[in-house]
Design a protein around this motif. Structure first.
Motif, mmCIF file in Angstrom:
data_model
loop_
_atom_site.group_PDB
_atom_site.id
_atom_site.type_symbol
_atom_site.label_atom_id
_atom_site.label_comp_id
_atom_site.label_asym_id
_atom_site.label_seq_id
_atom_site.Cartn_x
_atom_site.Cartn_y
_atom_site.Cartn_z
ATOM 1 N N ILE A 71 1.387 -0.974 -0.081
ATOM 2 C CA ILE A 71 -0.012 0.315 -0.223
ATOM 3 C C ILE A 71 0.836 1.454 0.004
ATOM 4 O O ILE A 71 0.697 2.153 -1.077
ATOM 5 C CB ILE A 71 -0.923 -0.018 1.060
ATOM 6 C CG1 ILE A 71 -1.966 -1.085 1.243
ATOM 7 C CG2 ILE A 71 -1.820 1.304 1.036
ATOM 8 C CD1 ILE A 71 -2.856 -1.314 0.297
ATOM 9 N N SER A 72 2.267 0.917 1.018
ATOM 10 C CA SER A 72 2.783 2.412 0.898
ATOM 11 C C SER A 72 3.569 2.484 -0.267
ATOM 12 O O SER A 72 4.148 3.750 -0.429
ATOM 13 C CB SER A 72 3.808 2.702 2.256
ATOM 14 O OG SER A 72 4.990 2.989 1.675
ATOM 15 N N ASP A 73 4.225 1.885 -0.776
ATOM 16 C CA ASP A 73 5.137 1.853 -2.602
ATOM 17 C C ASP A 73 3.669 2.651 -3.474
ATOM 18 O O ASP A 73 4.023 3.431 -3.608
ATOM 19 C CB ASP A 73 5.192 1.058 -2.958
ATOM 20 C CG ASP A 73 6.116 -0.207 -2.156
ATOM 21 O OD1 ASP A 73 6.791 0.316 -1.211
ATOM 22 O OD2 ASP A 73 6.695 -0.958 -2.412
ATOM 23 N N VAL A 74 2.436 2.211 -3.242
ATOM 24 C CA VAL A 74 1.826 2.841 -4.232
ATOM 25 C C VAL A 74 1.335 4.190 -3.821
ATOM 26 O O VAL A 74 1.746 5.132 -4.564
ATOM 27 C CB VAL A 74 0.294 2.210 -4.861
ATOM 28 C CG1 VAL A 74 -1.161 3.249 -4.986
ATOM 29 C CG2 VAL A 74 -0.065 0.693 -5.038
ATOM 30 N N LEU A 75 1.207 5.124 -2.606
ATOM 31 C CA LEU A 75 0.780 6.291 -2.314
ATOM 32 C C LEU A 75 2.264 6.570 -2.370
ATOM 33 O O LEU A 75 2.195 7.893 -2.840
ATOM 34 C CB LEU A 75 0.535 6.169 -0.911
ATOM 35 C CG LEU A 75 -0.400 5.297 0.048
ATOM 36 C CD1 LEU A 75 -0.975 5.544 0.773
ATOM 37 C CD2 LEU A 75 -2.138 5.756 -1.487
ATOM 38 N N ARG A 76 3.387 5.970 -2.679
ATOM 39 C CA ARG A 76 4.261 7.114 -2.442
ATOM 40 C C ARG A 76 5.109 6.976 -3.565
ATOM 41 O O ARG A 76 5.884 8.270 -5.135
ATOM 42 C CB ARG A 76 5.881 5.947 -1.779
ATOM 43 C CG ARG A 76 6.198 6.093 -0.230
ATOM 44 C CD ARG A 76 6.894 5.525 0.271
ATOM 45 N NE ARG A 76 6.930 5.578 1.249
ATOM 46 C CZ ARG A 76 7.362 6.365 2.445
ATOM 47 N NH1 ARG A 76 7.295 7.533 2.144
ATOM 48 N NH2 ARG A 76 6.959 5.491 3.540
ATOM 49 N N THR A 77 4.248 6.457 -4.740
ATOM 50 C CA THR A 77 4.528 6.755 -6.602
ATOM 51 C C THR A 77 3.225 7.966 -6.858
ATOM 52 O O THR A 77 3.801 8.713 -8.222
ATOM 53 C CB THR A 77 4.052 4.842 -6.868
ATOM 54 O OG1 THR A 77 5.046 3.844 -6.811
ATOM 55 C CG2 THR A 77 3.928 5.340 -8.326
ATOM 56 N N TYR A 78 2.186 7.832 -6.219
ATOM 57 C CA TYR A 78 1.673 8.832 -6.363
ATOM 58 C C TYR A 78 2.350 10.193 -5.773
ATOM 59 O O TYR A 78 2.660 11.093 -7.205
ATOM 60 C CB TYR A 78 0.227 8.624 -5.230
ATOM 61 C CG TYR A 78 -0.792 10.224 -6.382
ATOM 62 C CD1 TYR A 78 -1.412 9.562 -7.549
ATOM 63 C CD2 TYR A 78 -0.548 11.145 -5.286
ATOM 64 C CE1 TYR A 78 -2.333 10.722 -7.458
ATOM 65 C CE2 TYR A 78 -1.440 12.358 -5.620
ATOM 66 C CZ TYR A 78 -1.643 12.259 -6.874
ATOM 67 O OH TYR A 78 -2.775 12.757 -7.337
ATOM 68 N N VAL A 79 3.296 10.490 -4.979
ATOM 69 C CA VAL A 79 3.080 11.584 -4.556
ATOM 70 C C VAL A 79 4.343 11.698 -5.460
ATOM 71 O O VAL A 79 4.345 12.970 -6.061
ATOM 72 C CB VAL A 79 3.751 11.585 -3.075
ATOM 73 C CG1 VAL A 79 4.878 12.569 -2.318
ATOM 74 C CG2 VAL A 79 2.449 11.988 -1.987
ATOM 75 N N LYS A 80 5.433 10.424 -6.064
ATOM 76 C CA LYS A 80 6.709 11.004 -6.052
ATOM 77 C C LYS A 80 6.073 11.719 -8.117
ATOM 78 O O LYS A 80 6.636 12.694 -8.685
ATOM 79 C CB LYS A 80 7.372 9.633 -6.787
ATOM 80 C CG LYS A 80 8.567 9.975 -7.887
ATOM 81 C CD LYS A 80 9.629 8.512 -7.804
ATOM 82 C CE LYS A 80 10.659 8.626 -8.163
ATOM 83 N NZ LYS A 80 11.312 7.098 -9.169
ATOM 84 N N ILE A 81 5.400 10.575 -8.544
ATOM 85 C CA ILE A 81 4.381 11.087 -10.453
ATOM 86 C C ILE A 81 4.267 12.737 -9.981
ATOM 87 O O ILE A 81 4.774 13.320 -10.775
ATOM 88 C CB ILE A 81 3.573 10.092 -10.866
ATOM 89 C CG1 ILE A 81 4.344 9.713 -10.862
ATOM 90 C CG2 ILE A 81 3.253 11.109 -11.887
ATOM 91 C CD1 ILE A 81 2.869 7.993 -11.739
ATOM 92 N N ASP A 82 2.953 13.261 -8.772
ATOM 93 C CA ASP A 82 2.690 14.327 -9.401
ATOM 94 C C ASP A 82 3.959 15.500 -8.611
ATOM 95 O O ASP A 82 4.138 16.524 -9.317
ATOM 96 C CB ASP A 82 2.001 14.418 -7.728
ATOM 97 C CG ASP A 82 1.561 15.861 -7.619
ATOM 98 O OD1 ASP A 82 0.231 15.648 -8.172
ATOM 99 O OD2 ASP A 82 2.096 16.885 -6.445
#
Length: 204
Positions: A71-82
């Motif tokens: 779950i954390s990896d998905v959220l971190r990916t979102y923040v990174k792309i943003d």
């Protein structure tokens, strides 16, 4: 509504998503597996932040930690792309020598090209990525719900968390209240002021 996910929110949001899926709604059943090898334990030592002191001795706790990480990896990916889109948009605007107020418009254009969800579209984008991971991660044994139900459970939760910066949004709006709300100029200026206040309050 302006909605963003900040790095400092990831840990608590991850815990809420896991609890919602595994306890409150019984949508996800954590998989079982043999205790990890010593080499696997070393690779996952960073997961100690979740409070599991003796990996492998309790197989369920180990797999829950694995699910947290997914779950954390998905959220971190979102923040990174943003963040990447913000930087790309700023670079493109500066390269064209456009007015800085065009940064948000450029970011929207780039996000559309990548099918990336901004603002109101962000929760749905995140849940789509989570569902995809549920069928690939070894930490999930069974999924006891259709995608539609998962969207219905998680989107309100994520939307609420991404809207917790309401005071920040109100401060931004106070600074630009003379412009017509929802106009492109208003959105671009909102983005500019919001970024400056993010830096001020160190939200990212």
């Amino acid at each position: 509504m302006s909605m963003r996910l900040y790095s400092k929110q990831i840990h608590s949001l991850t815990s809420d998503i896991v609890r919602t899926l595994t306890e409150e709604h019984d949508i996800i059943e954590i998989a079982e597996r043999e205790p990890p090898t010593e080499e696997e334990l070393k690779k996952r030592s960073a997961q100690a932040s979740y409070g599991f002191d003796r990996y492998g001795e309790d197989n369920k706790e180990f797999m829950i930690a694995e699910f947290h990480q997914t779950i954390s990896d998905v959220l971190r990916t979102y923040v990174k792309i943003d963040q990447e889109l913000t930087q790309l948009a700023r670079h493109d605007v500066e390269r064209r020598k456009d007015d800085p107020s065009m940064i948000y418009s450029e970011k929207r254009r780039l996000a559309k090209q990548r099918n990336f969800g901004l603002n109101d579209d962000a929760p749905s984008w995140i849940v789509t990525q989570l569902i995809e991971q549920f069928y690939h991660t070894k930490s999930v044994g069974e999924v006891y719900a259709q995608d539609k139900e998962i969207y219905g459970v998680l989107i309100p939760l994520i939307r609420e968390r991404m809207s917790t910066q309401q005071n920040l949004q109100q401060e931004v709006e106070q600074r630009i209240k003379r412009l017509e709300k929802s106009s492109e100029t208003w959105e671009d200026l909102f983005f500019q002021v919001n970024q400056r206040l993010n830096d001020k309050y160190q939200l990212d």
